[in-house]
Design a protein around this motif. Structure first.
Motif, mmCIF file in Angstrom:
data_model
loop_
_atom_site.group_PDB
_atom_site.id
_atom_site.type_symbol
_atom_site.label_atom_id
_atom_site.label_comp_id
_atom_site.label_asym_id
_atom_site.label_seq_id
_atom_site.Cartn_x
_atom_site.Cartn_y
_atom_site.Cartn_z
ATOM 1 N N SER A 469 0.742 -1.250 -0.143
ATOM 2 C CA SER A 469 0.018 0.035 -0.189
ATOM 3 C C SER A 469 0.849 1.227 0.024
ATOM 4 O O SER A 469 0.357 2.317 -0.081
ATOM 5 N N THR A 470 2.169 1.244 0.185
ATOM 6 C CA THR A 470 3.010 2.179 0.034
ATOM 7 C C THR A 470 3.913 2.269 -1.238
ATOM 8 O O THR A 470 4.215 1.134 -1.938
ATOM 9 N N PRO A 471 4.453 3.426 -1.247
ATOM 10 C CA PRO A 471 5.541 3.449 -2.444
ATOM 11 C C PRO A 471 6.569 2.397 -2.375
ATOM 12 O O PRO A 471 7.264 2.098 -1.387
ATOM 13 N N ASP A 472 7.043 1.946 -3.570
ATOM 14 C CA ASP A 472 8.109 0.674 -3.691
ATOM 15 C C ASP A 472 9.473 1.591 -3.232
ATOM 16 O O ASP A 472 9.655 2.655 -3.939
ATOM 17 N N CYS A 473 10.280 1.063 -2.523
ATOM 18 C CA CYS A 473 11.470 1.617 -2.268
ATOM 19 C C CYS A 473 12.508 0.482 -1.530
ATOM 20 O O CYS A 473 12.322 -0.011 -0.587
ATOM 21 N N LEU A 474 13.515 0.435 -2.397
ATOM 22 C CA LEU A 474 14.618 -0.853 -1.963
ATOM 23 C C LEU A 474 15.743 0.363 -1.373
ATOM 24 O O LEU A 474 16.518 1.152 -2.139
ATOM 25 N N HIS A 475 15.809 0.233 -0.283
ATOM 26 C CA HIS A 475 16.844 1.036 0.429
ATOM 27 C C HIS A 475 18.268 0.510 0.039
ATOM 28 O O HIS A 475 18.628 -0.505 0.455
ATOM 29 N N ILE A 476 19.280 1.648 -0.431
ATOM 30 C CA ILE A 476 20.318 1.180 -0.593
ATOM 31 C C ILE A 476 21.255 1.985 0.287
ATOM 32 O O ILE A 476 21.310 3.340 0.054
ATOM 33 N N PRO A 477 22.151 1.497 1.113
ATOM 34 C CA PRO A 477 23.219 2.458 2.245
ATOM 35 C C PRO A 477 23.881 3.325 1.124
ATOM 36 O O PRO A 477 24.557 2.862 0.352
ATOM 37 N N MET A 484 12.262 13.379 -6.747
ATOM 38 C CA MET A 484 10.981 13.307 -6.951
ATOM 39 C C MET A 484 10.785 11.786 -6.212
ATOM 40 O O MET A 484 9.854 11.264 -6.148
ATOM 41 N N VAL A 485 11.589 11.334 -5.483
ATOM 42 C CA VAL A 485 11.595 9.841 -4.759
ATOM 43 C C VAL A 485 11.590 10.294 -3.140
ATOM 44 O O VAL A 485 12.295 10.925 -2.806
ATOM 45 N N HIS A 486 10.406 9.666 -2.724
ATOM 46 C CA HIS A 486 10.403 10.154 -1.061
ATOM 47 C C HIS A 486 11.287 9.363 -0.156
ATOM 48 O O HIS A 486 11.138 9.733 1.084
ATOM 49 N N CYS A 487 11.769 8.385 -0.597
ATOM 50 C CA CYS A 487 12.741 7.626 0.436
ATOM 51 C C CYS A 487 14.014 7.586 -0.230
ATOM 52 O O CYS A 487 14.301 7.961 -1.394
ATOM 53 N N HIS A 488 14.938 6.972 0.588
ATOM 54 C CA HIS A 488 16.327 6.913 0.294
ATOM 55 C C HIS A 488 16.568 5.572 -0.451
ATOM 56 O O HIS A 488 16.705 4.623 0.195
ATOM 57 N N ASN A 533 5.636 7.553 -6.985
ATOM 58 C CA ASN A 533 5.465 7.489 -5.390
ATOM 59 C C ASN A 533 3.825 6.955 -5.357
ATOM 60 O O ASN A 533 2.988 7.339 -4.373
ATOM 61 N N PHE A 534 3.299 6.351 -6.325
ATOM 62 C CA PHE A 534 2.103 5.442 -5.863
ATOM 63 C C PHE A 534 2.484 4.189 -5.263
ATOM 64 O O PHE A 534 3.399 3.907 -5.049
ATOM 65 N N PRO A 535 1.291 3.601 -4.794
ATOM 66 C CA PRO A 535 1.515 2.282 -3.996
ATOM 67 C C PRO A 535 2.091 1.111 -4.978
ATOM 68 O O PRO A 535 1.707 1.137 -6.040
#
Length: 567
Positions: A469-477, A484-488, A533-535
């Motif tokens: 239900s939240t935007p896809d985001c693969l966290h990369i240290p 335009m991407v809301h996450c790191h 930033n869509f789910p």
């Protein structure tokens, strides 16, 4: 007409409609004007009644009470009859929730849903539905209007004989009764009844006032619920006041509530607050016809349900997830609290199909893929027909170009020659247009179903995707935040969606016009940016659909190579 351009136009229309609805209508424009018209009618009726009442010396309870709350007047706490005793709490432990009531106002202090987490990580605490801002008041208050004043029980100290913990048994109700006496002699009795396996519990409020109780009788009595309307974590998960009064649905956001919302009167099916995934509402049982007054005080919105001339009211309360089956089991009208948009019927069909697949594969990511495959199969005949038509049109481009050049000064003859060309090659220039237009409501309905399904909240798929239900985001240290991407991190699913969209577009027959070709090849990039930033559930659907489209286009292209040249 180039069918590929129609396809792009259809998809762009979907995106524009959705974006306009989500980003403009819901955020910047006020709700429908129907309730304003209704409120104006009520005010007009009140003005018409008041002079006659004054002349006759007879009170007009409804007019007085509505006037008291119409201006956003804040409620006044009733004075207790004596010094407040020590606070006691009563915990109600059921299969679905753990609720805590306090004797200060006999109100709800906490309501924790056992089966839902606060956040996506598995070690996150369970979801708390009672959100109280600093200076806010607890929900489930008792109200009465009297002498132009709106009085509430938040400062009253209630007495109860209920044990400190209640655990309803299966098939049997459990009750907790609270009694308080105000300084003016008014006695308020609240009785709550709970069931073991239900998100519904009941609230009975009896107010004894008047000459026998030491004060004048109230014009109205009622109940109240309050909640801050600040956005939750997630994709546009913003609480709103939600109600169904007189068979009309009302949804009020924070901005509108701060501006002031006039009361509405009629049969109240439900009234309270809801966000994208959870709902907390009164469902009046007796009486049912009353007034819903809406106000905003401090940092929270307040919904007040008031009834004329009543001494006792009984209401059920639903506090739980917006599960379609659970809502409809309580009251079929409650499904209106889920905003499925204009194509809500289709959205509900897709949601039920998604749940059906969940019985086969207990992973909603896999279920989305299965649903995508099913939709592609259902539309395969018209999709193939559309693409074949596009291919045939492409094969005719050289002939069409020659005809345009030959009859550039004779439009009538040009049209005649074009029609003959279509007939000789069995081509319908609109063949690729109509089938794609039929898919427009399908896309919108599916979008709404995936966007508003509480089943997808915190639903994992694979690897890093732990919440569809939240935007896809693969966290990369060490990776800086991308524009335009809301996450790191990287929106991997969206990038895959863009890649497959580009590949599909590359394989699809296009117009010979170089400018149109450039525009169409830019379309995947535009879609990728818009969906960043869509789910993740939506990105998964489009990626799956594109991938199937690439496979389908591959086989169609092979078939197309066997065609004889057009004449």
């Amino acid at each position: 007409m180039d069918s590929s351009r129609v396809l792009i136009a259809v998809v762009l229309s979907i995106v524009l409609v959705v974006a306009y609805q989500e980003l403009v209508l819901k955020r910047f424009f006020p709700p429908p004007t129907e309730q304003q018209q209704q409120a104006a009618q009520q005010a007009k009726a009140a003005k018409a009644v008041a002079p006659g009442a004054a002349a006759s010396g007879v009170a007009a309870p409804a007019a007085v009470a509505i006037g008291a709350v119409e201006s956003g007047q804040q409620s006044v706490a009733m004075a207790p009859s004596g010094a407040a005793g020590p606070e006691r709490t009563v915990e109600v432990d059921t299969d679905f929730y753990v609720a805590v009531f306090t004797t200060r106002g006999a109100r709800l202090k906490s309501f924790i849903l056992r089966r839902y987490r606060q956040n996506a990580p598995k070690d996150s605490p369970p979801y708390e539905m009672v959100q109280i801002p600093p200076g806010g008041v607890l929900p489930l208050g008792a109200l009465m209007t009297r002498g132009g004043q709106l009085l509430d029980d938040r400062d009253l100290s209630y007495a109860t004989t209920a044990p400190a913990q209640i655990k309803p048994a299966a098939g049997a109700d459990a009750t907790a009764t609270f009694v308080a006496r105000a300084a003016d002699g008014t006695t308020i009795t609240k009785t709550f009844t709970f069931r073991a396996s239900s998100y519904v519990f009941s609230m009975d409020v009896a107010i004894a006032a008047g000459a026998g109780a030491g004060g004048p009788a109230p014009n109205q009595i009622g109940v109240s619920m309050s909640q801050p309307l600040t956005a939750h974590q997630g994709y546009y998960d913003i609480p709103e006041l939600q109600a169904d009064v007189g068979d009309k649905v009302y949804t009020e956001n924070e901005k509108k509530m701060k501006q002031g919302v006039p009361p509405v009167a009629g049969t109240i099916t439900y009234a309270g607050f809801g966000d994208r995934y959870f709902l907390a509402v009164f469902l009046p049982v007796a009486p049912t016809s009353g007034t819903l007054a809406m106000a905003y005080a401090g940092d929270e919105a307040i919904a007040r349900v008031l009834f004329d001339g009543a001494a006792r009211i009984h209401s059920e309360i639903y506090m739980g997830p917006k599960l379609l089956e659970a809502l409809e089991a309580v009251n079929p009208a409650l499904h209106k609290s889920i905003d499925f948009g204009f194509f809500g019927i289709l959205a509900i069909v897709f949601l039920r199909a998604l749940k059906l697949f969940h019985y086969i594969a207990p992973n909603y990511g896999v279920d989305i893929i299965l649903l995508t495959v099913s939709i592609r199969i259902a539309f395969l005949p018209i999709s193939i027909k559309s693409q074949r038509s596009m291919m045939k049109m492409q094969r005719l481009q050289p002939q069409m170009t020659r005809l345009r050049e030959k009859y550039k000064d004779n439009n009538e003859q040009l049209q005649k020659e074009m029609v003959d060309l279509y007939k000789r090659n069995h081509v319908n220039p609109l063949g690729g247009c109509a089938p794609m237009a039929l898919q427009l409501p399908i896309f919108i309905g599916l979008y709404e179903a995936l966007l508003n399904s509480v089943e997808l909240r915190h639903a994992p798929f694979v690897g890093w995707i732990n919440d569809l239900s939240t935007p896809d985001c693969l966290h990369i240290p060490g990776l800086p935040q991308l524009p335009m991407v809301h996450c790191h991190g990287l929106p991997v699913l969206v990038l895959l969606m863009g890649l497959t969209s580009f590949l599909q577009q590359y394989m699809t027959p296009t117009s010979p016009d170089p400018n149109q070709q450039k525009m169409m090849m830019l379309t995947p990039l535009i879609f990728t940016i818009m969906l960043i930033n869509f789910p993740a559930g939506l990105a998964l659907y489009y990626f799956s659909s594109n991938l199937l489209g690439v496979i389908q286009q591959y086989f169609l292209n092979r078939e197309f190579q066997q065609y004889t040249p057009a004449t």
